[in-house]
Design a protein around this motif. Structure first.
Motif, PDB file in Angstrom:
ATOM      1  N   UNK A   1       0.823  -1.212   0.000  1.00  0.00           N
ATOM      2  CA  UNK A   1       0.000   0.000   0.000  1.00  0.00           C
ATOM      3  C   UNK A   1       0.849   1.251   0.000  1.00  0.00           C
ATOM      4  N   UNK A   2       0.368   2.276   0.693  1.00  0.00           N
ATOM      5  CA  UNK A   2       1.044   3.577   0.674  1.00  0.00           C
ATOM      6  C   UNK A   2       2.497   3.443   1.124  1.00  0.00           C
ATOM      7  N   UNK A   3       2.726   2.771   2.229  1.00  0.00           N
ATOM      8  CA  UNK A   3       4.098   2.673   2.736  1.00  0.00           C
ATOM      9  C   UNK A   3       4.904   1.630   1.970  1.00  0.00           C
ATOM     10  N   UNK A   4       4.345   0.439   1.791  1.00  0.00           N
ATOM     11  CA  UNK A   4       5.097  -0.637   1.135  1.00  0.00           C
ATOM     12  C   UNK A   4       5.508  -0.267  -0.278  1.00  0.00           C
ATOM     13  N   UNK A   5       4.630   0.437  -0.995  1.00  0.00           N
ATOM     14  CA  UNK A   5       4.955   0.856  -2.355  1.00  0.00           C
ATOM     15  C   UNK A   5       6.192   1.745  -2.361  1.00  0.00           C
ATOM     16  N   UNK A   6       6.219   2.704  -1.429  1.00  0.00           N
ATOM     17  CA  UNK A   6       7.376   3.605  -1.375  1.00  0.00           C
ATOM     18  C   UNK A   6       8.638   2.872  -0.952  1.00  0.00           C
ATOM     19  N   UNK A   7       8.506   1.958   0.007  1.00  0.00           N
ATOM     20  CA  UNK A   7       9.704   1.225   0.446  1.00  0.00           C
ATOM     21  C   UNK A   7      10.298   0.471  -0.738  1.00  0.00           C
ATOM     22  N   UNK A   8       9.437  -0.202  -1.514  1.00  0.00           N
ATOM     23  CA  UNK A   8       9.936  -0.981  -2.663  1.00  0.00           C
ATOM     24  C   UNK A   8      10.577  -0.066  -3.698  1.00  0.00           C
ATOM     25  N   UNK A   9       9.906   1.040  -3.995  1.00  0.00           N
ATOM     26  CA  UNK A   9      10.452   1.963  -5.016  1.00  0.00           C
ATOM     27  C   UNK A   9      11.825   2.482  -4.582  1.00  0.00           C
ATOM     28  N   UNK A  10      11.895   2.981  -3.359  1.00  0.00           N
ATOM     29  CA  UNK A  10      13.138   3.604  -2.898  1.00  0.00           C
ATOM     30  C   UNK A  10      14.293   2.601  -2.876  1.00  0.00           C
ATOM     31  N   UNK A  11      14.016   1.401  -2.381  1.00  0.00           N
ATOM     32  CA  UNK A  11      15.097   0.422  -2.210  1.00  0.00           C
ATOM     33  C   UNK A  11      15.467  -0.230  -3.548  1.00  0.00           C
ATOM     34  N   UNK A  12      14.457  -0.610  -4.315  1.00  0.00           N
ATOM     35  CA  UNK A  12      14.743  -1.313  -5.582  1.00  0.00           C
ATOM     36  C   UNK A  12      15.419  -0.378  -6.576  1.00  0.00           C
ATOM     37  N   UNK A  13      14.973   0.868  -6.630  1.00  0.00           N
ATOM     38  CA  UNK A  13      15.618   1.807  -7.564  1.00  0.00           C
ATOM     39  C   UNK A  13      17.046   2.128  -7.131  1.00  0.00           C
TER      40      UNK A  13
END
Ligand SMILES: Cc1cc2nc3c(=O)[nH]c(=O)nc-3n(C[C@H](O)[C@H](O)[C@H](O)COP(=O)(O)OP(=O)(O)OC[C@H]3O[C@@H](n4cnc5c(N)ncnc54)[C@H](O)[C@@H]3O)c2cc1C
Ligand code: SF4
Length: 562
Positions: free
Chosen positions: A17-29
């Motif tokens: 969701x809101x938090x998990x999406x950002x965590x994935x984007x920030x870390x994976x990128x």
């Protein structure tokens, strides 16, 4: 025996969701290998129905009993969980929770889709200020947050620029301005209300700051004013992590989405006091599976993440993982939203139309109680803001029939409604625990939620109704009606605080980077960490905090501390 994947990831993120999406984007990128465990199924624009008229549905969206059979709790938010969207939501029968008989609590907005609650959220996106982060220093109640506005401000900027938020700058310390896209503009009722309330009462009613685009952004189109964002958006004009942050993370090639994966517990390497992975249940096959990584981040929504920690109790942490303080599960907060008022501005009503553009947001009245320049309000601590809706419609309720009815129904109706969103104080006796008697269909013990209105909330609810009536009168509304209902059991879907942040490990579960005090490679990056729950909607702050905490996690990894 749980089957284990051989692939080793850098980080496991639970929830998209809101938090998990950002965590994935920030870390994976940034190059980390991320496994995203999501209990729900994948989302796609094929599921979106914002342009589907009700007459195309089997039951014309007129048979709520059908939805109620499997979603008796979720369908209480009938405007978002209905015939269009019901299968995005948890099946309440299969995945229940319990409450004491005298403390009913509606745990609403439990999604089971990539994107979580951002699929259906109201998109109101407001910053917190130091009036919120340091509220305890202002009025002596509770604890200050371990961060202040200046630490989070750059992350608000970063998140807002990516999310796309329409808004008007007002220059207020208590509701800091952000990086806004051009404002959508106010309609005549909203303009009149804003001007008169400012002039007569000195209060600010601003365009609701909302995650709806007015300009193209990263391949997403501007809003075309069709209205029902809670049913999806094929032009991606509102913010939904399914087609923004999660999509970006997947595009990086470093993130693997594992759908239908219901996290049960965090697995520990007891000798080294480290999280080593997650045990989850495949919701399709019901098989248990294990996945391993260097760090684990829970982003499953406040109660869900806390449930995972409580279910992860072991001999070293018998009261729940990372719970040496005993605070885990306590200080549950939501928002009071059961009071407000409505009135009419007949002289401002345009001719009604079935095909008029629908602005997907209204105006927001900024908190005015217990603010700078005023003596402390005697009846309660903290404050509330109002979300306002301005509706122009046909007079559907007109009496009569035949020619007279046809004429009467065309009489324009201009209704203006205010709903207060009030801060709920953190109290020890509002808490969640594991109900040892009840499991969900996957065999995972469920939560028991204990929550009730305190004296502060009761006094606030009364005042919300009174001030709504005063402002409607000041604006010149007719036929004013106010309401002040108990908040419980229908709390706003803004729960927070059950694994709170703090500087003192004896009084909190997480530090300022949402890293558990007890286990260095275990983080909780949803609203569980909120030390208080200011009246502004939480999600913008959830996202900004999450990015800040991910940056810290990466720094710690670089220094080999994790
Ligand atoms: C109708 C509605 C309107 C709202 N309006 C607003 C608003 O206007 N402004 C605002 O700021 N906020 C609003 N909110 C709240 C907002 O949606 C949430 O604050 C935000 O989405 C929370 O983000 P999250 O990452 O904590 O959880 P979510 O966005 O809920 O995501 C959690 C995800 O975790 C998954 N999950 C749960 N348990 C597990 C598990 N055990 N294993 C694996 N995955 C799991 C879920 O399937 C879900 O996809 C609204 C919410 C609702 C329901
Ligand atoms: S109103 Fe705008 S954001 Fe909402 S669904 Fe329609 S186009 Fe998308």
């Amino acid at each position: 025996m749980a089957e284990s994947t051989t692939q080793k990831y850098d980080v496991i993120v639970v929830g998209s969701g809101a938090s998990g999406g950002w965590a994935c984007k920030r870390l994976a990128e940034s190059g980390l290998k991320v496994a995203l465990l999501e209990a729900g199924r994948p989302q796609s624009s094929a599921n979106f129905s914002e342009h589907t008229p009700a007459f195309e549905l089997k039951y014309r969206n007129l048979a709520p009993e059908i939805v109620r059979k499997t979603r008796p709790i979720q369908s209480q938010m009938g405007d978002v969980c209905n015939e269009y969207t019901q299968d995005w939501f948890v099946n309440d029968i299969e995945e229940p929770y319990t409450t004491p008989a005298d403390k009913p609590f509606n745990w609403l907005g439990r999604l089971r889709m990539t994107g979580g609650r951002t699929n259906v959220w109201g998109r109101v996106s407001l910053r917190f200020s130091d009036w919120d982060f340091k509220a305890a220093s202002h009025d002596g109640y509770g604890e200050d947050w371990p961060i202040g506005y200046k630490e989070i401000a750059p992350y608000y900027d970063l998140v807002e620029k990516y999310v796309g938020i329409t808004g008007m700058a007002e220059g207020l310390e208590e509701l800091p301005d952000g990086q806004f896209q051009p404002p959508m503009g106010l309609n005549c009722q909203e303009s009149v209300f804003r001007d008169r309330v400012k002039q007569k009462m000195g209060r600010t009613a601003t365009l609701t700051r909302s995650a709806n685009l007015t300009q193209s952004l990263n391949g997403r189109g501007p809003c075309h004013y069709c209205g029902p964002c809670e049913r999806g958006c094929v032009t991606k004009s509102y913010f939904n992590s399914a087609f923004t942050t999660v999509a970006d993370a997947l595009k990086s090639g470093n993130c693997t989405l594992i759908s239908n994966a219901m996290a049960f517990k965090v697995l520990m390497d007891a000798d080294n006091n480290r999280a080593r992975g997650v045990l989850y249940i495949d919701r399709i096959t019901r098989a248990p599976r294990e996945i391993q990584a260097r760090a684990v981040i829970l982003c499953a929504q406040s109660q869900e993440s806390t449930r995972i920690l409580l279910n992860s109790a072991n001999s070293q942490y018998p009261n729940g993982l990372a719970n040496s303080s005993g605070v885990l599960g306590h200080y549950l907060m939501a928002h009071v939203r059961s009071a407000g008022g409505r009135g009419e501005f007949p002289e401002l009503a345009p001719s009604p139309s079935l095909s008029a553009p629908i602005k997907p947001l209204g105006i927001y009245i900024v908190r005015f109680r217990n603010m700078k320049g005023n003596p402390p309000f005697k009846k309660f601590l903290r404050g509330y803001g109002f979300e306002c809706d301005s509706n122009f419609d046909f007079n559907w309720g007109a009496p009569g029939f035949g020619e007279a009815y046809k004429k009467a129904i065309r009489e324009p109706r201009a209704e203006f409604s205010l709903t207060g969103f009030g801060e709920v104080l953190p109290r020890w006796d509002n808490f969640v625990e594991i109900d040892k008697e009840v499991k969900d269909v996957y065999g995972i013990p469920v939560l028991k939620i204990h929550m009730s209105d305190g004296e502060n909330e009761k006094a606030m609810i009364k005042d919300i109704a009174e001030s709504a009536g005063e402002m409607l009168a000041a604006a010149g509304a007719k036929n004013i009606r106010t309401r002040a209902n108990p908040s419980a059991p229908r709390w706003a879907a803004h729960e927070a605080g059950v694994a709170r942040m703090g500087s003192d490990p004896k009084k909190s579960v997480l530090d300022q980077f949402q890293q558990t005090h007890d286990i260095k490679n275990l983080f909780v990056m949803d609203a569980s960490g909120f030390t208080s729950n200011p009246c502004q909607n939480p999600t913008l702050t959830i996202m900004a905090l999450c990015v800040r905490s991910c940056d810290h996690l990466m720094d710690e990894m670089k220094r080999s501390n994790i």
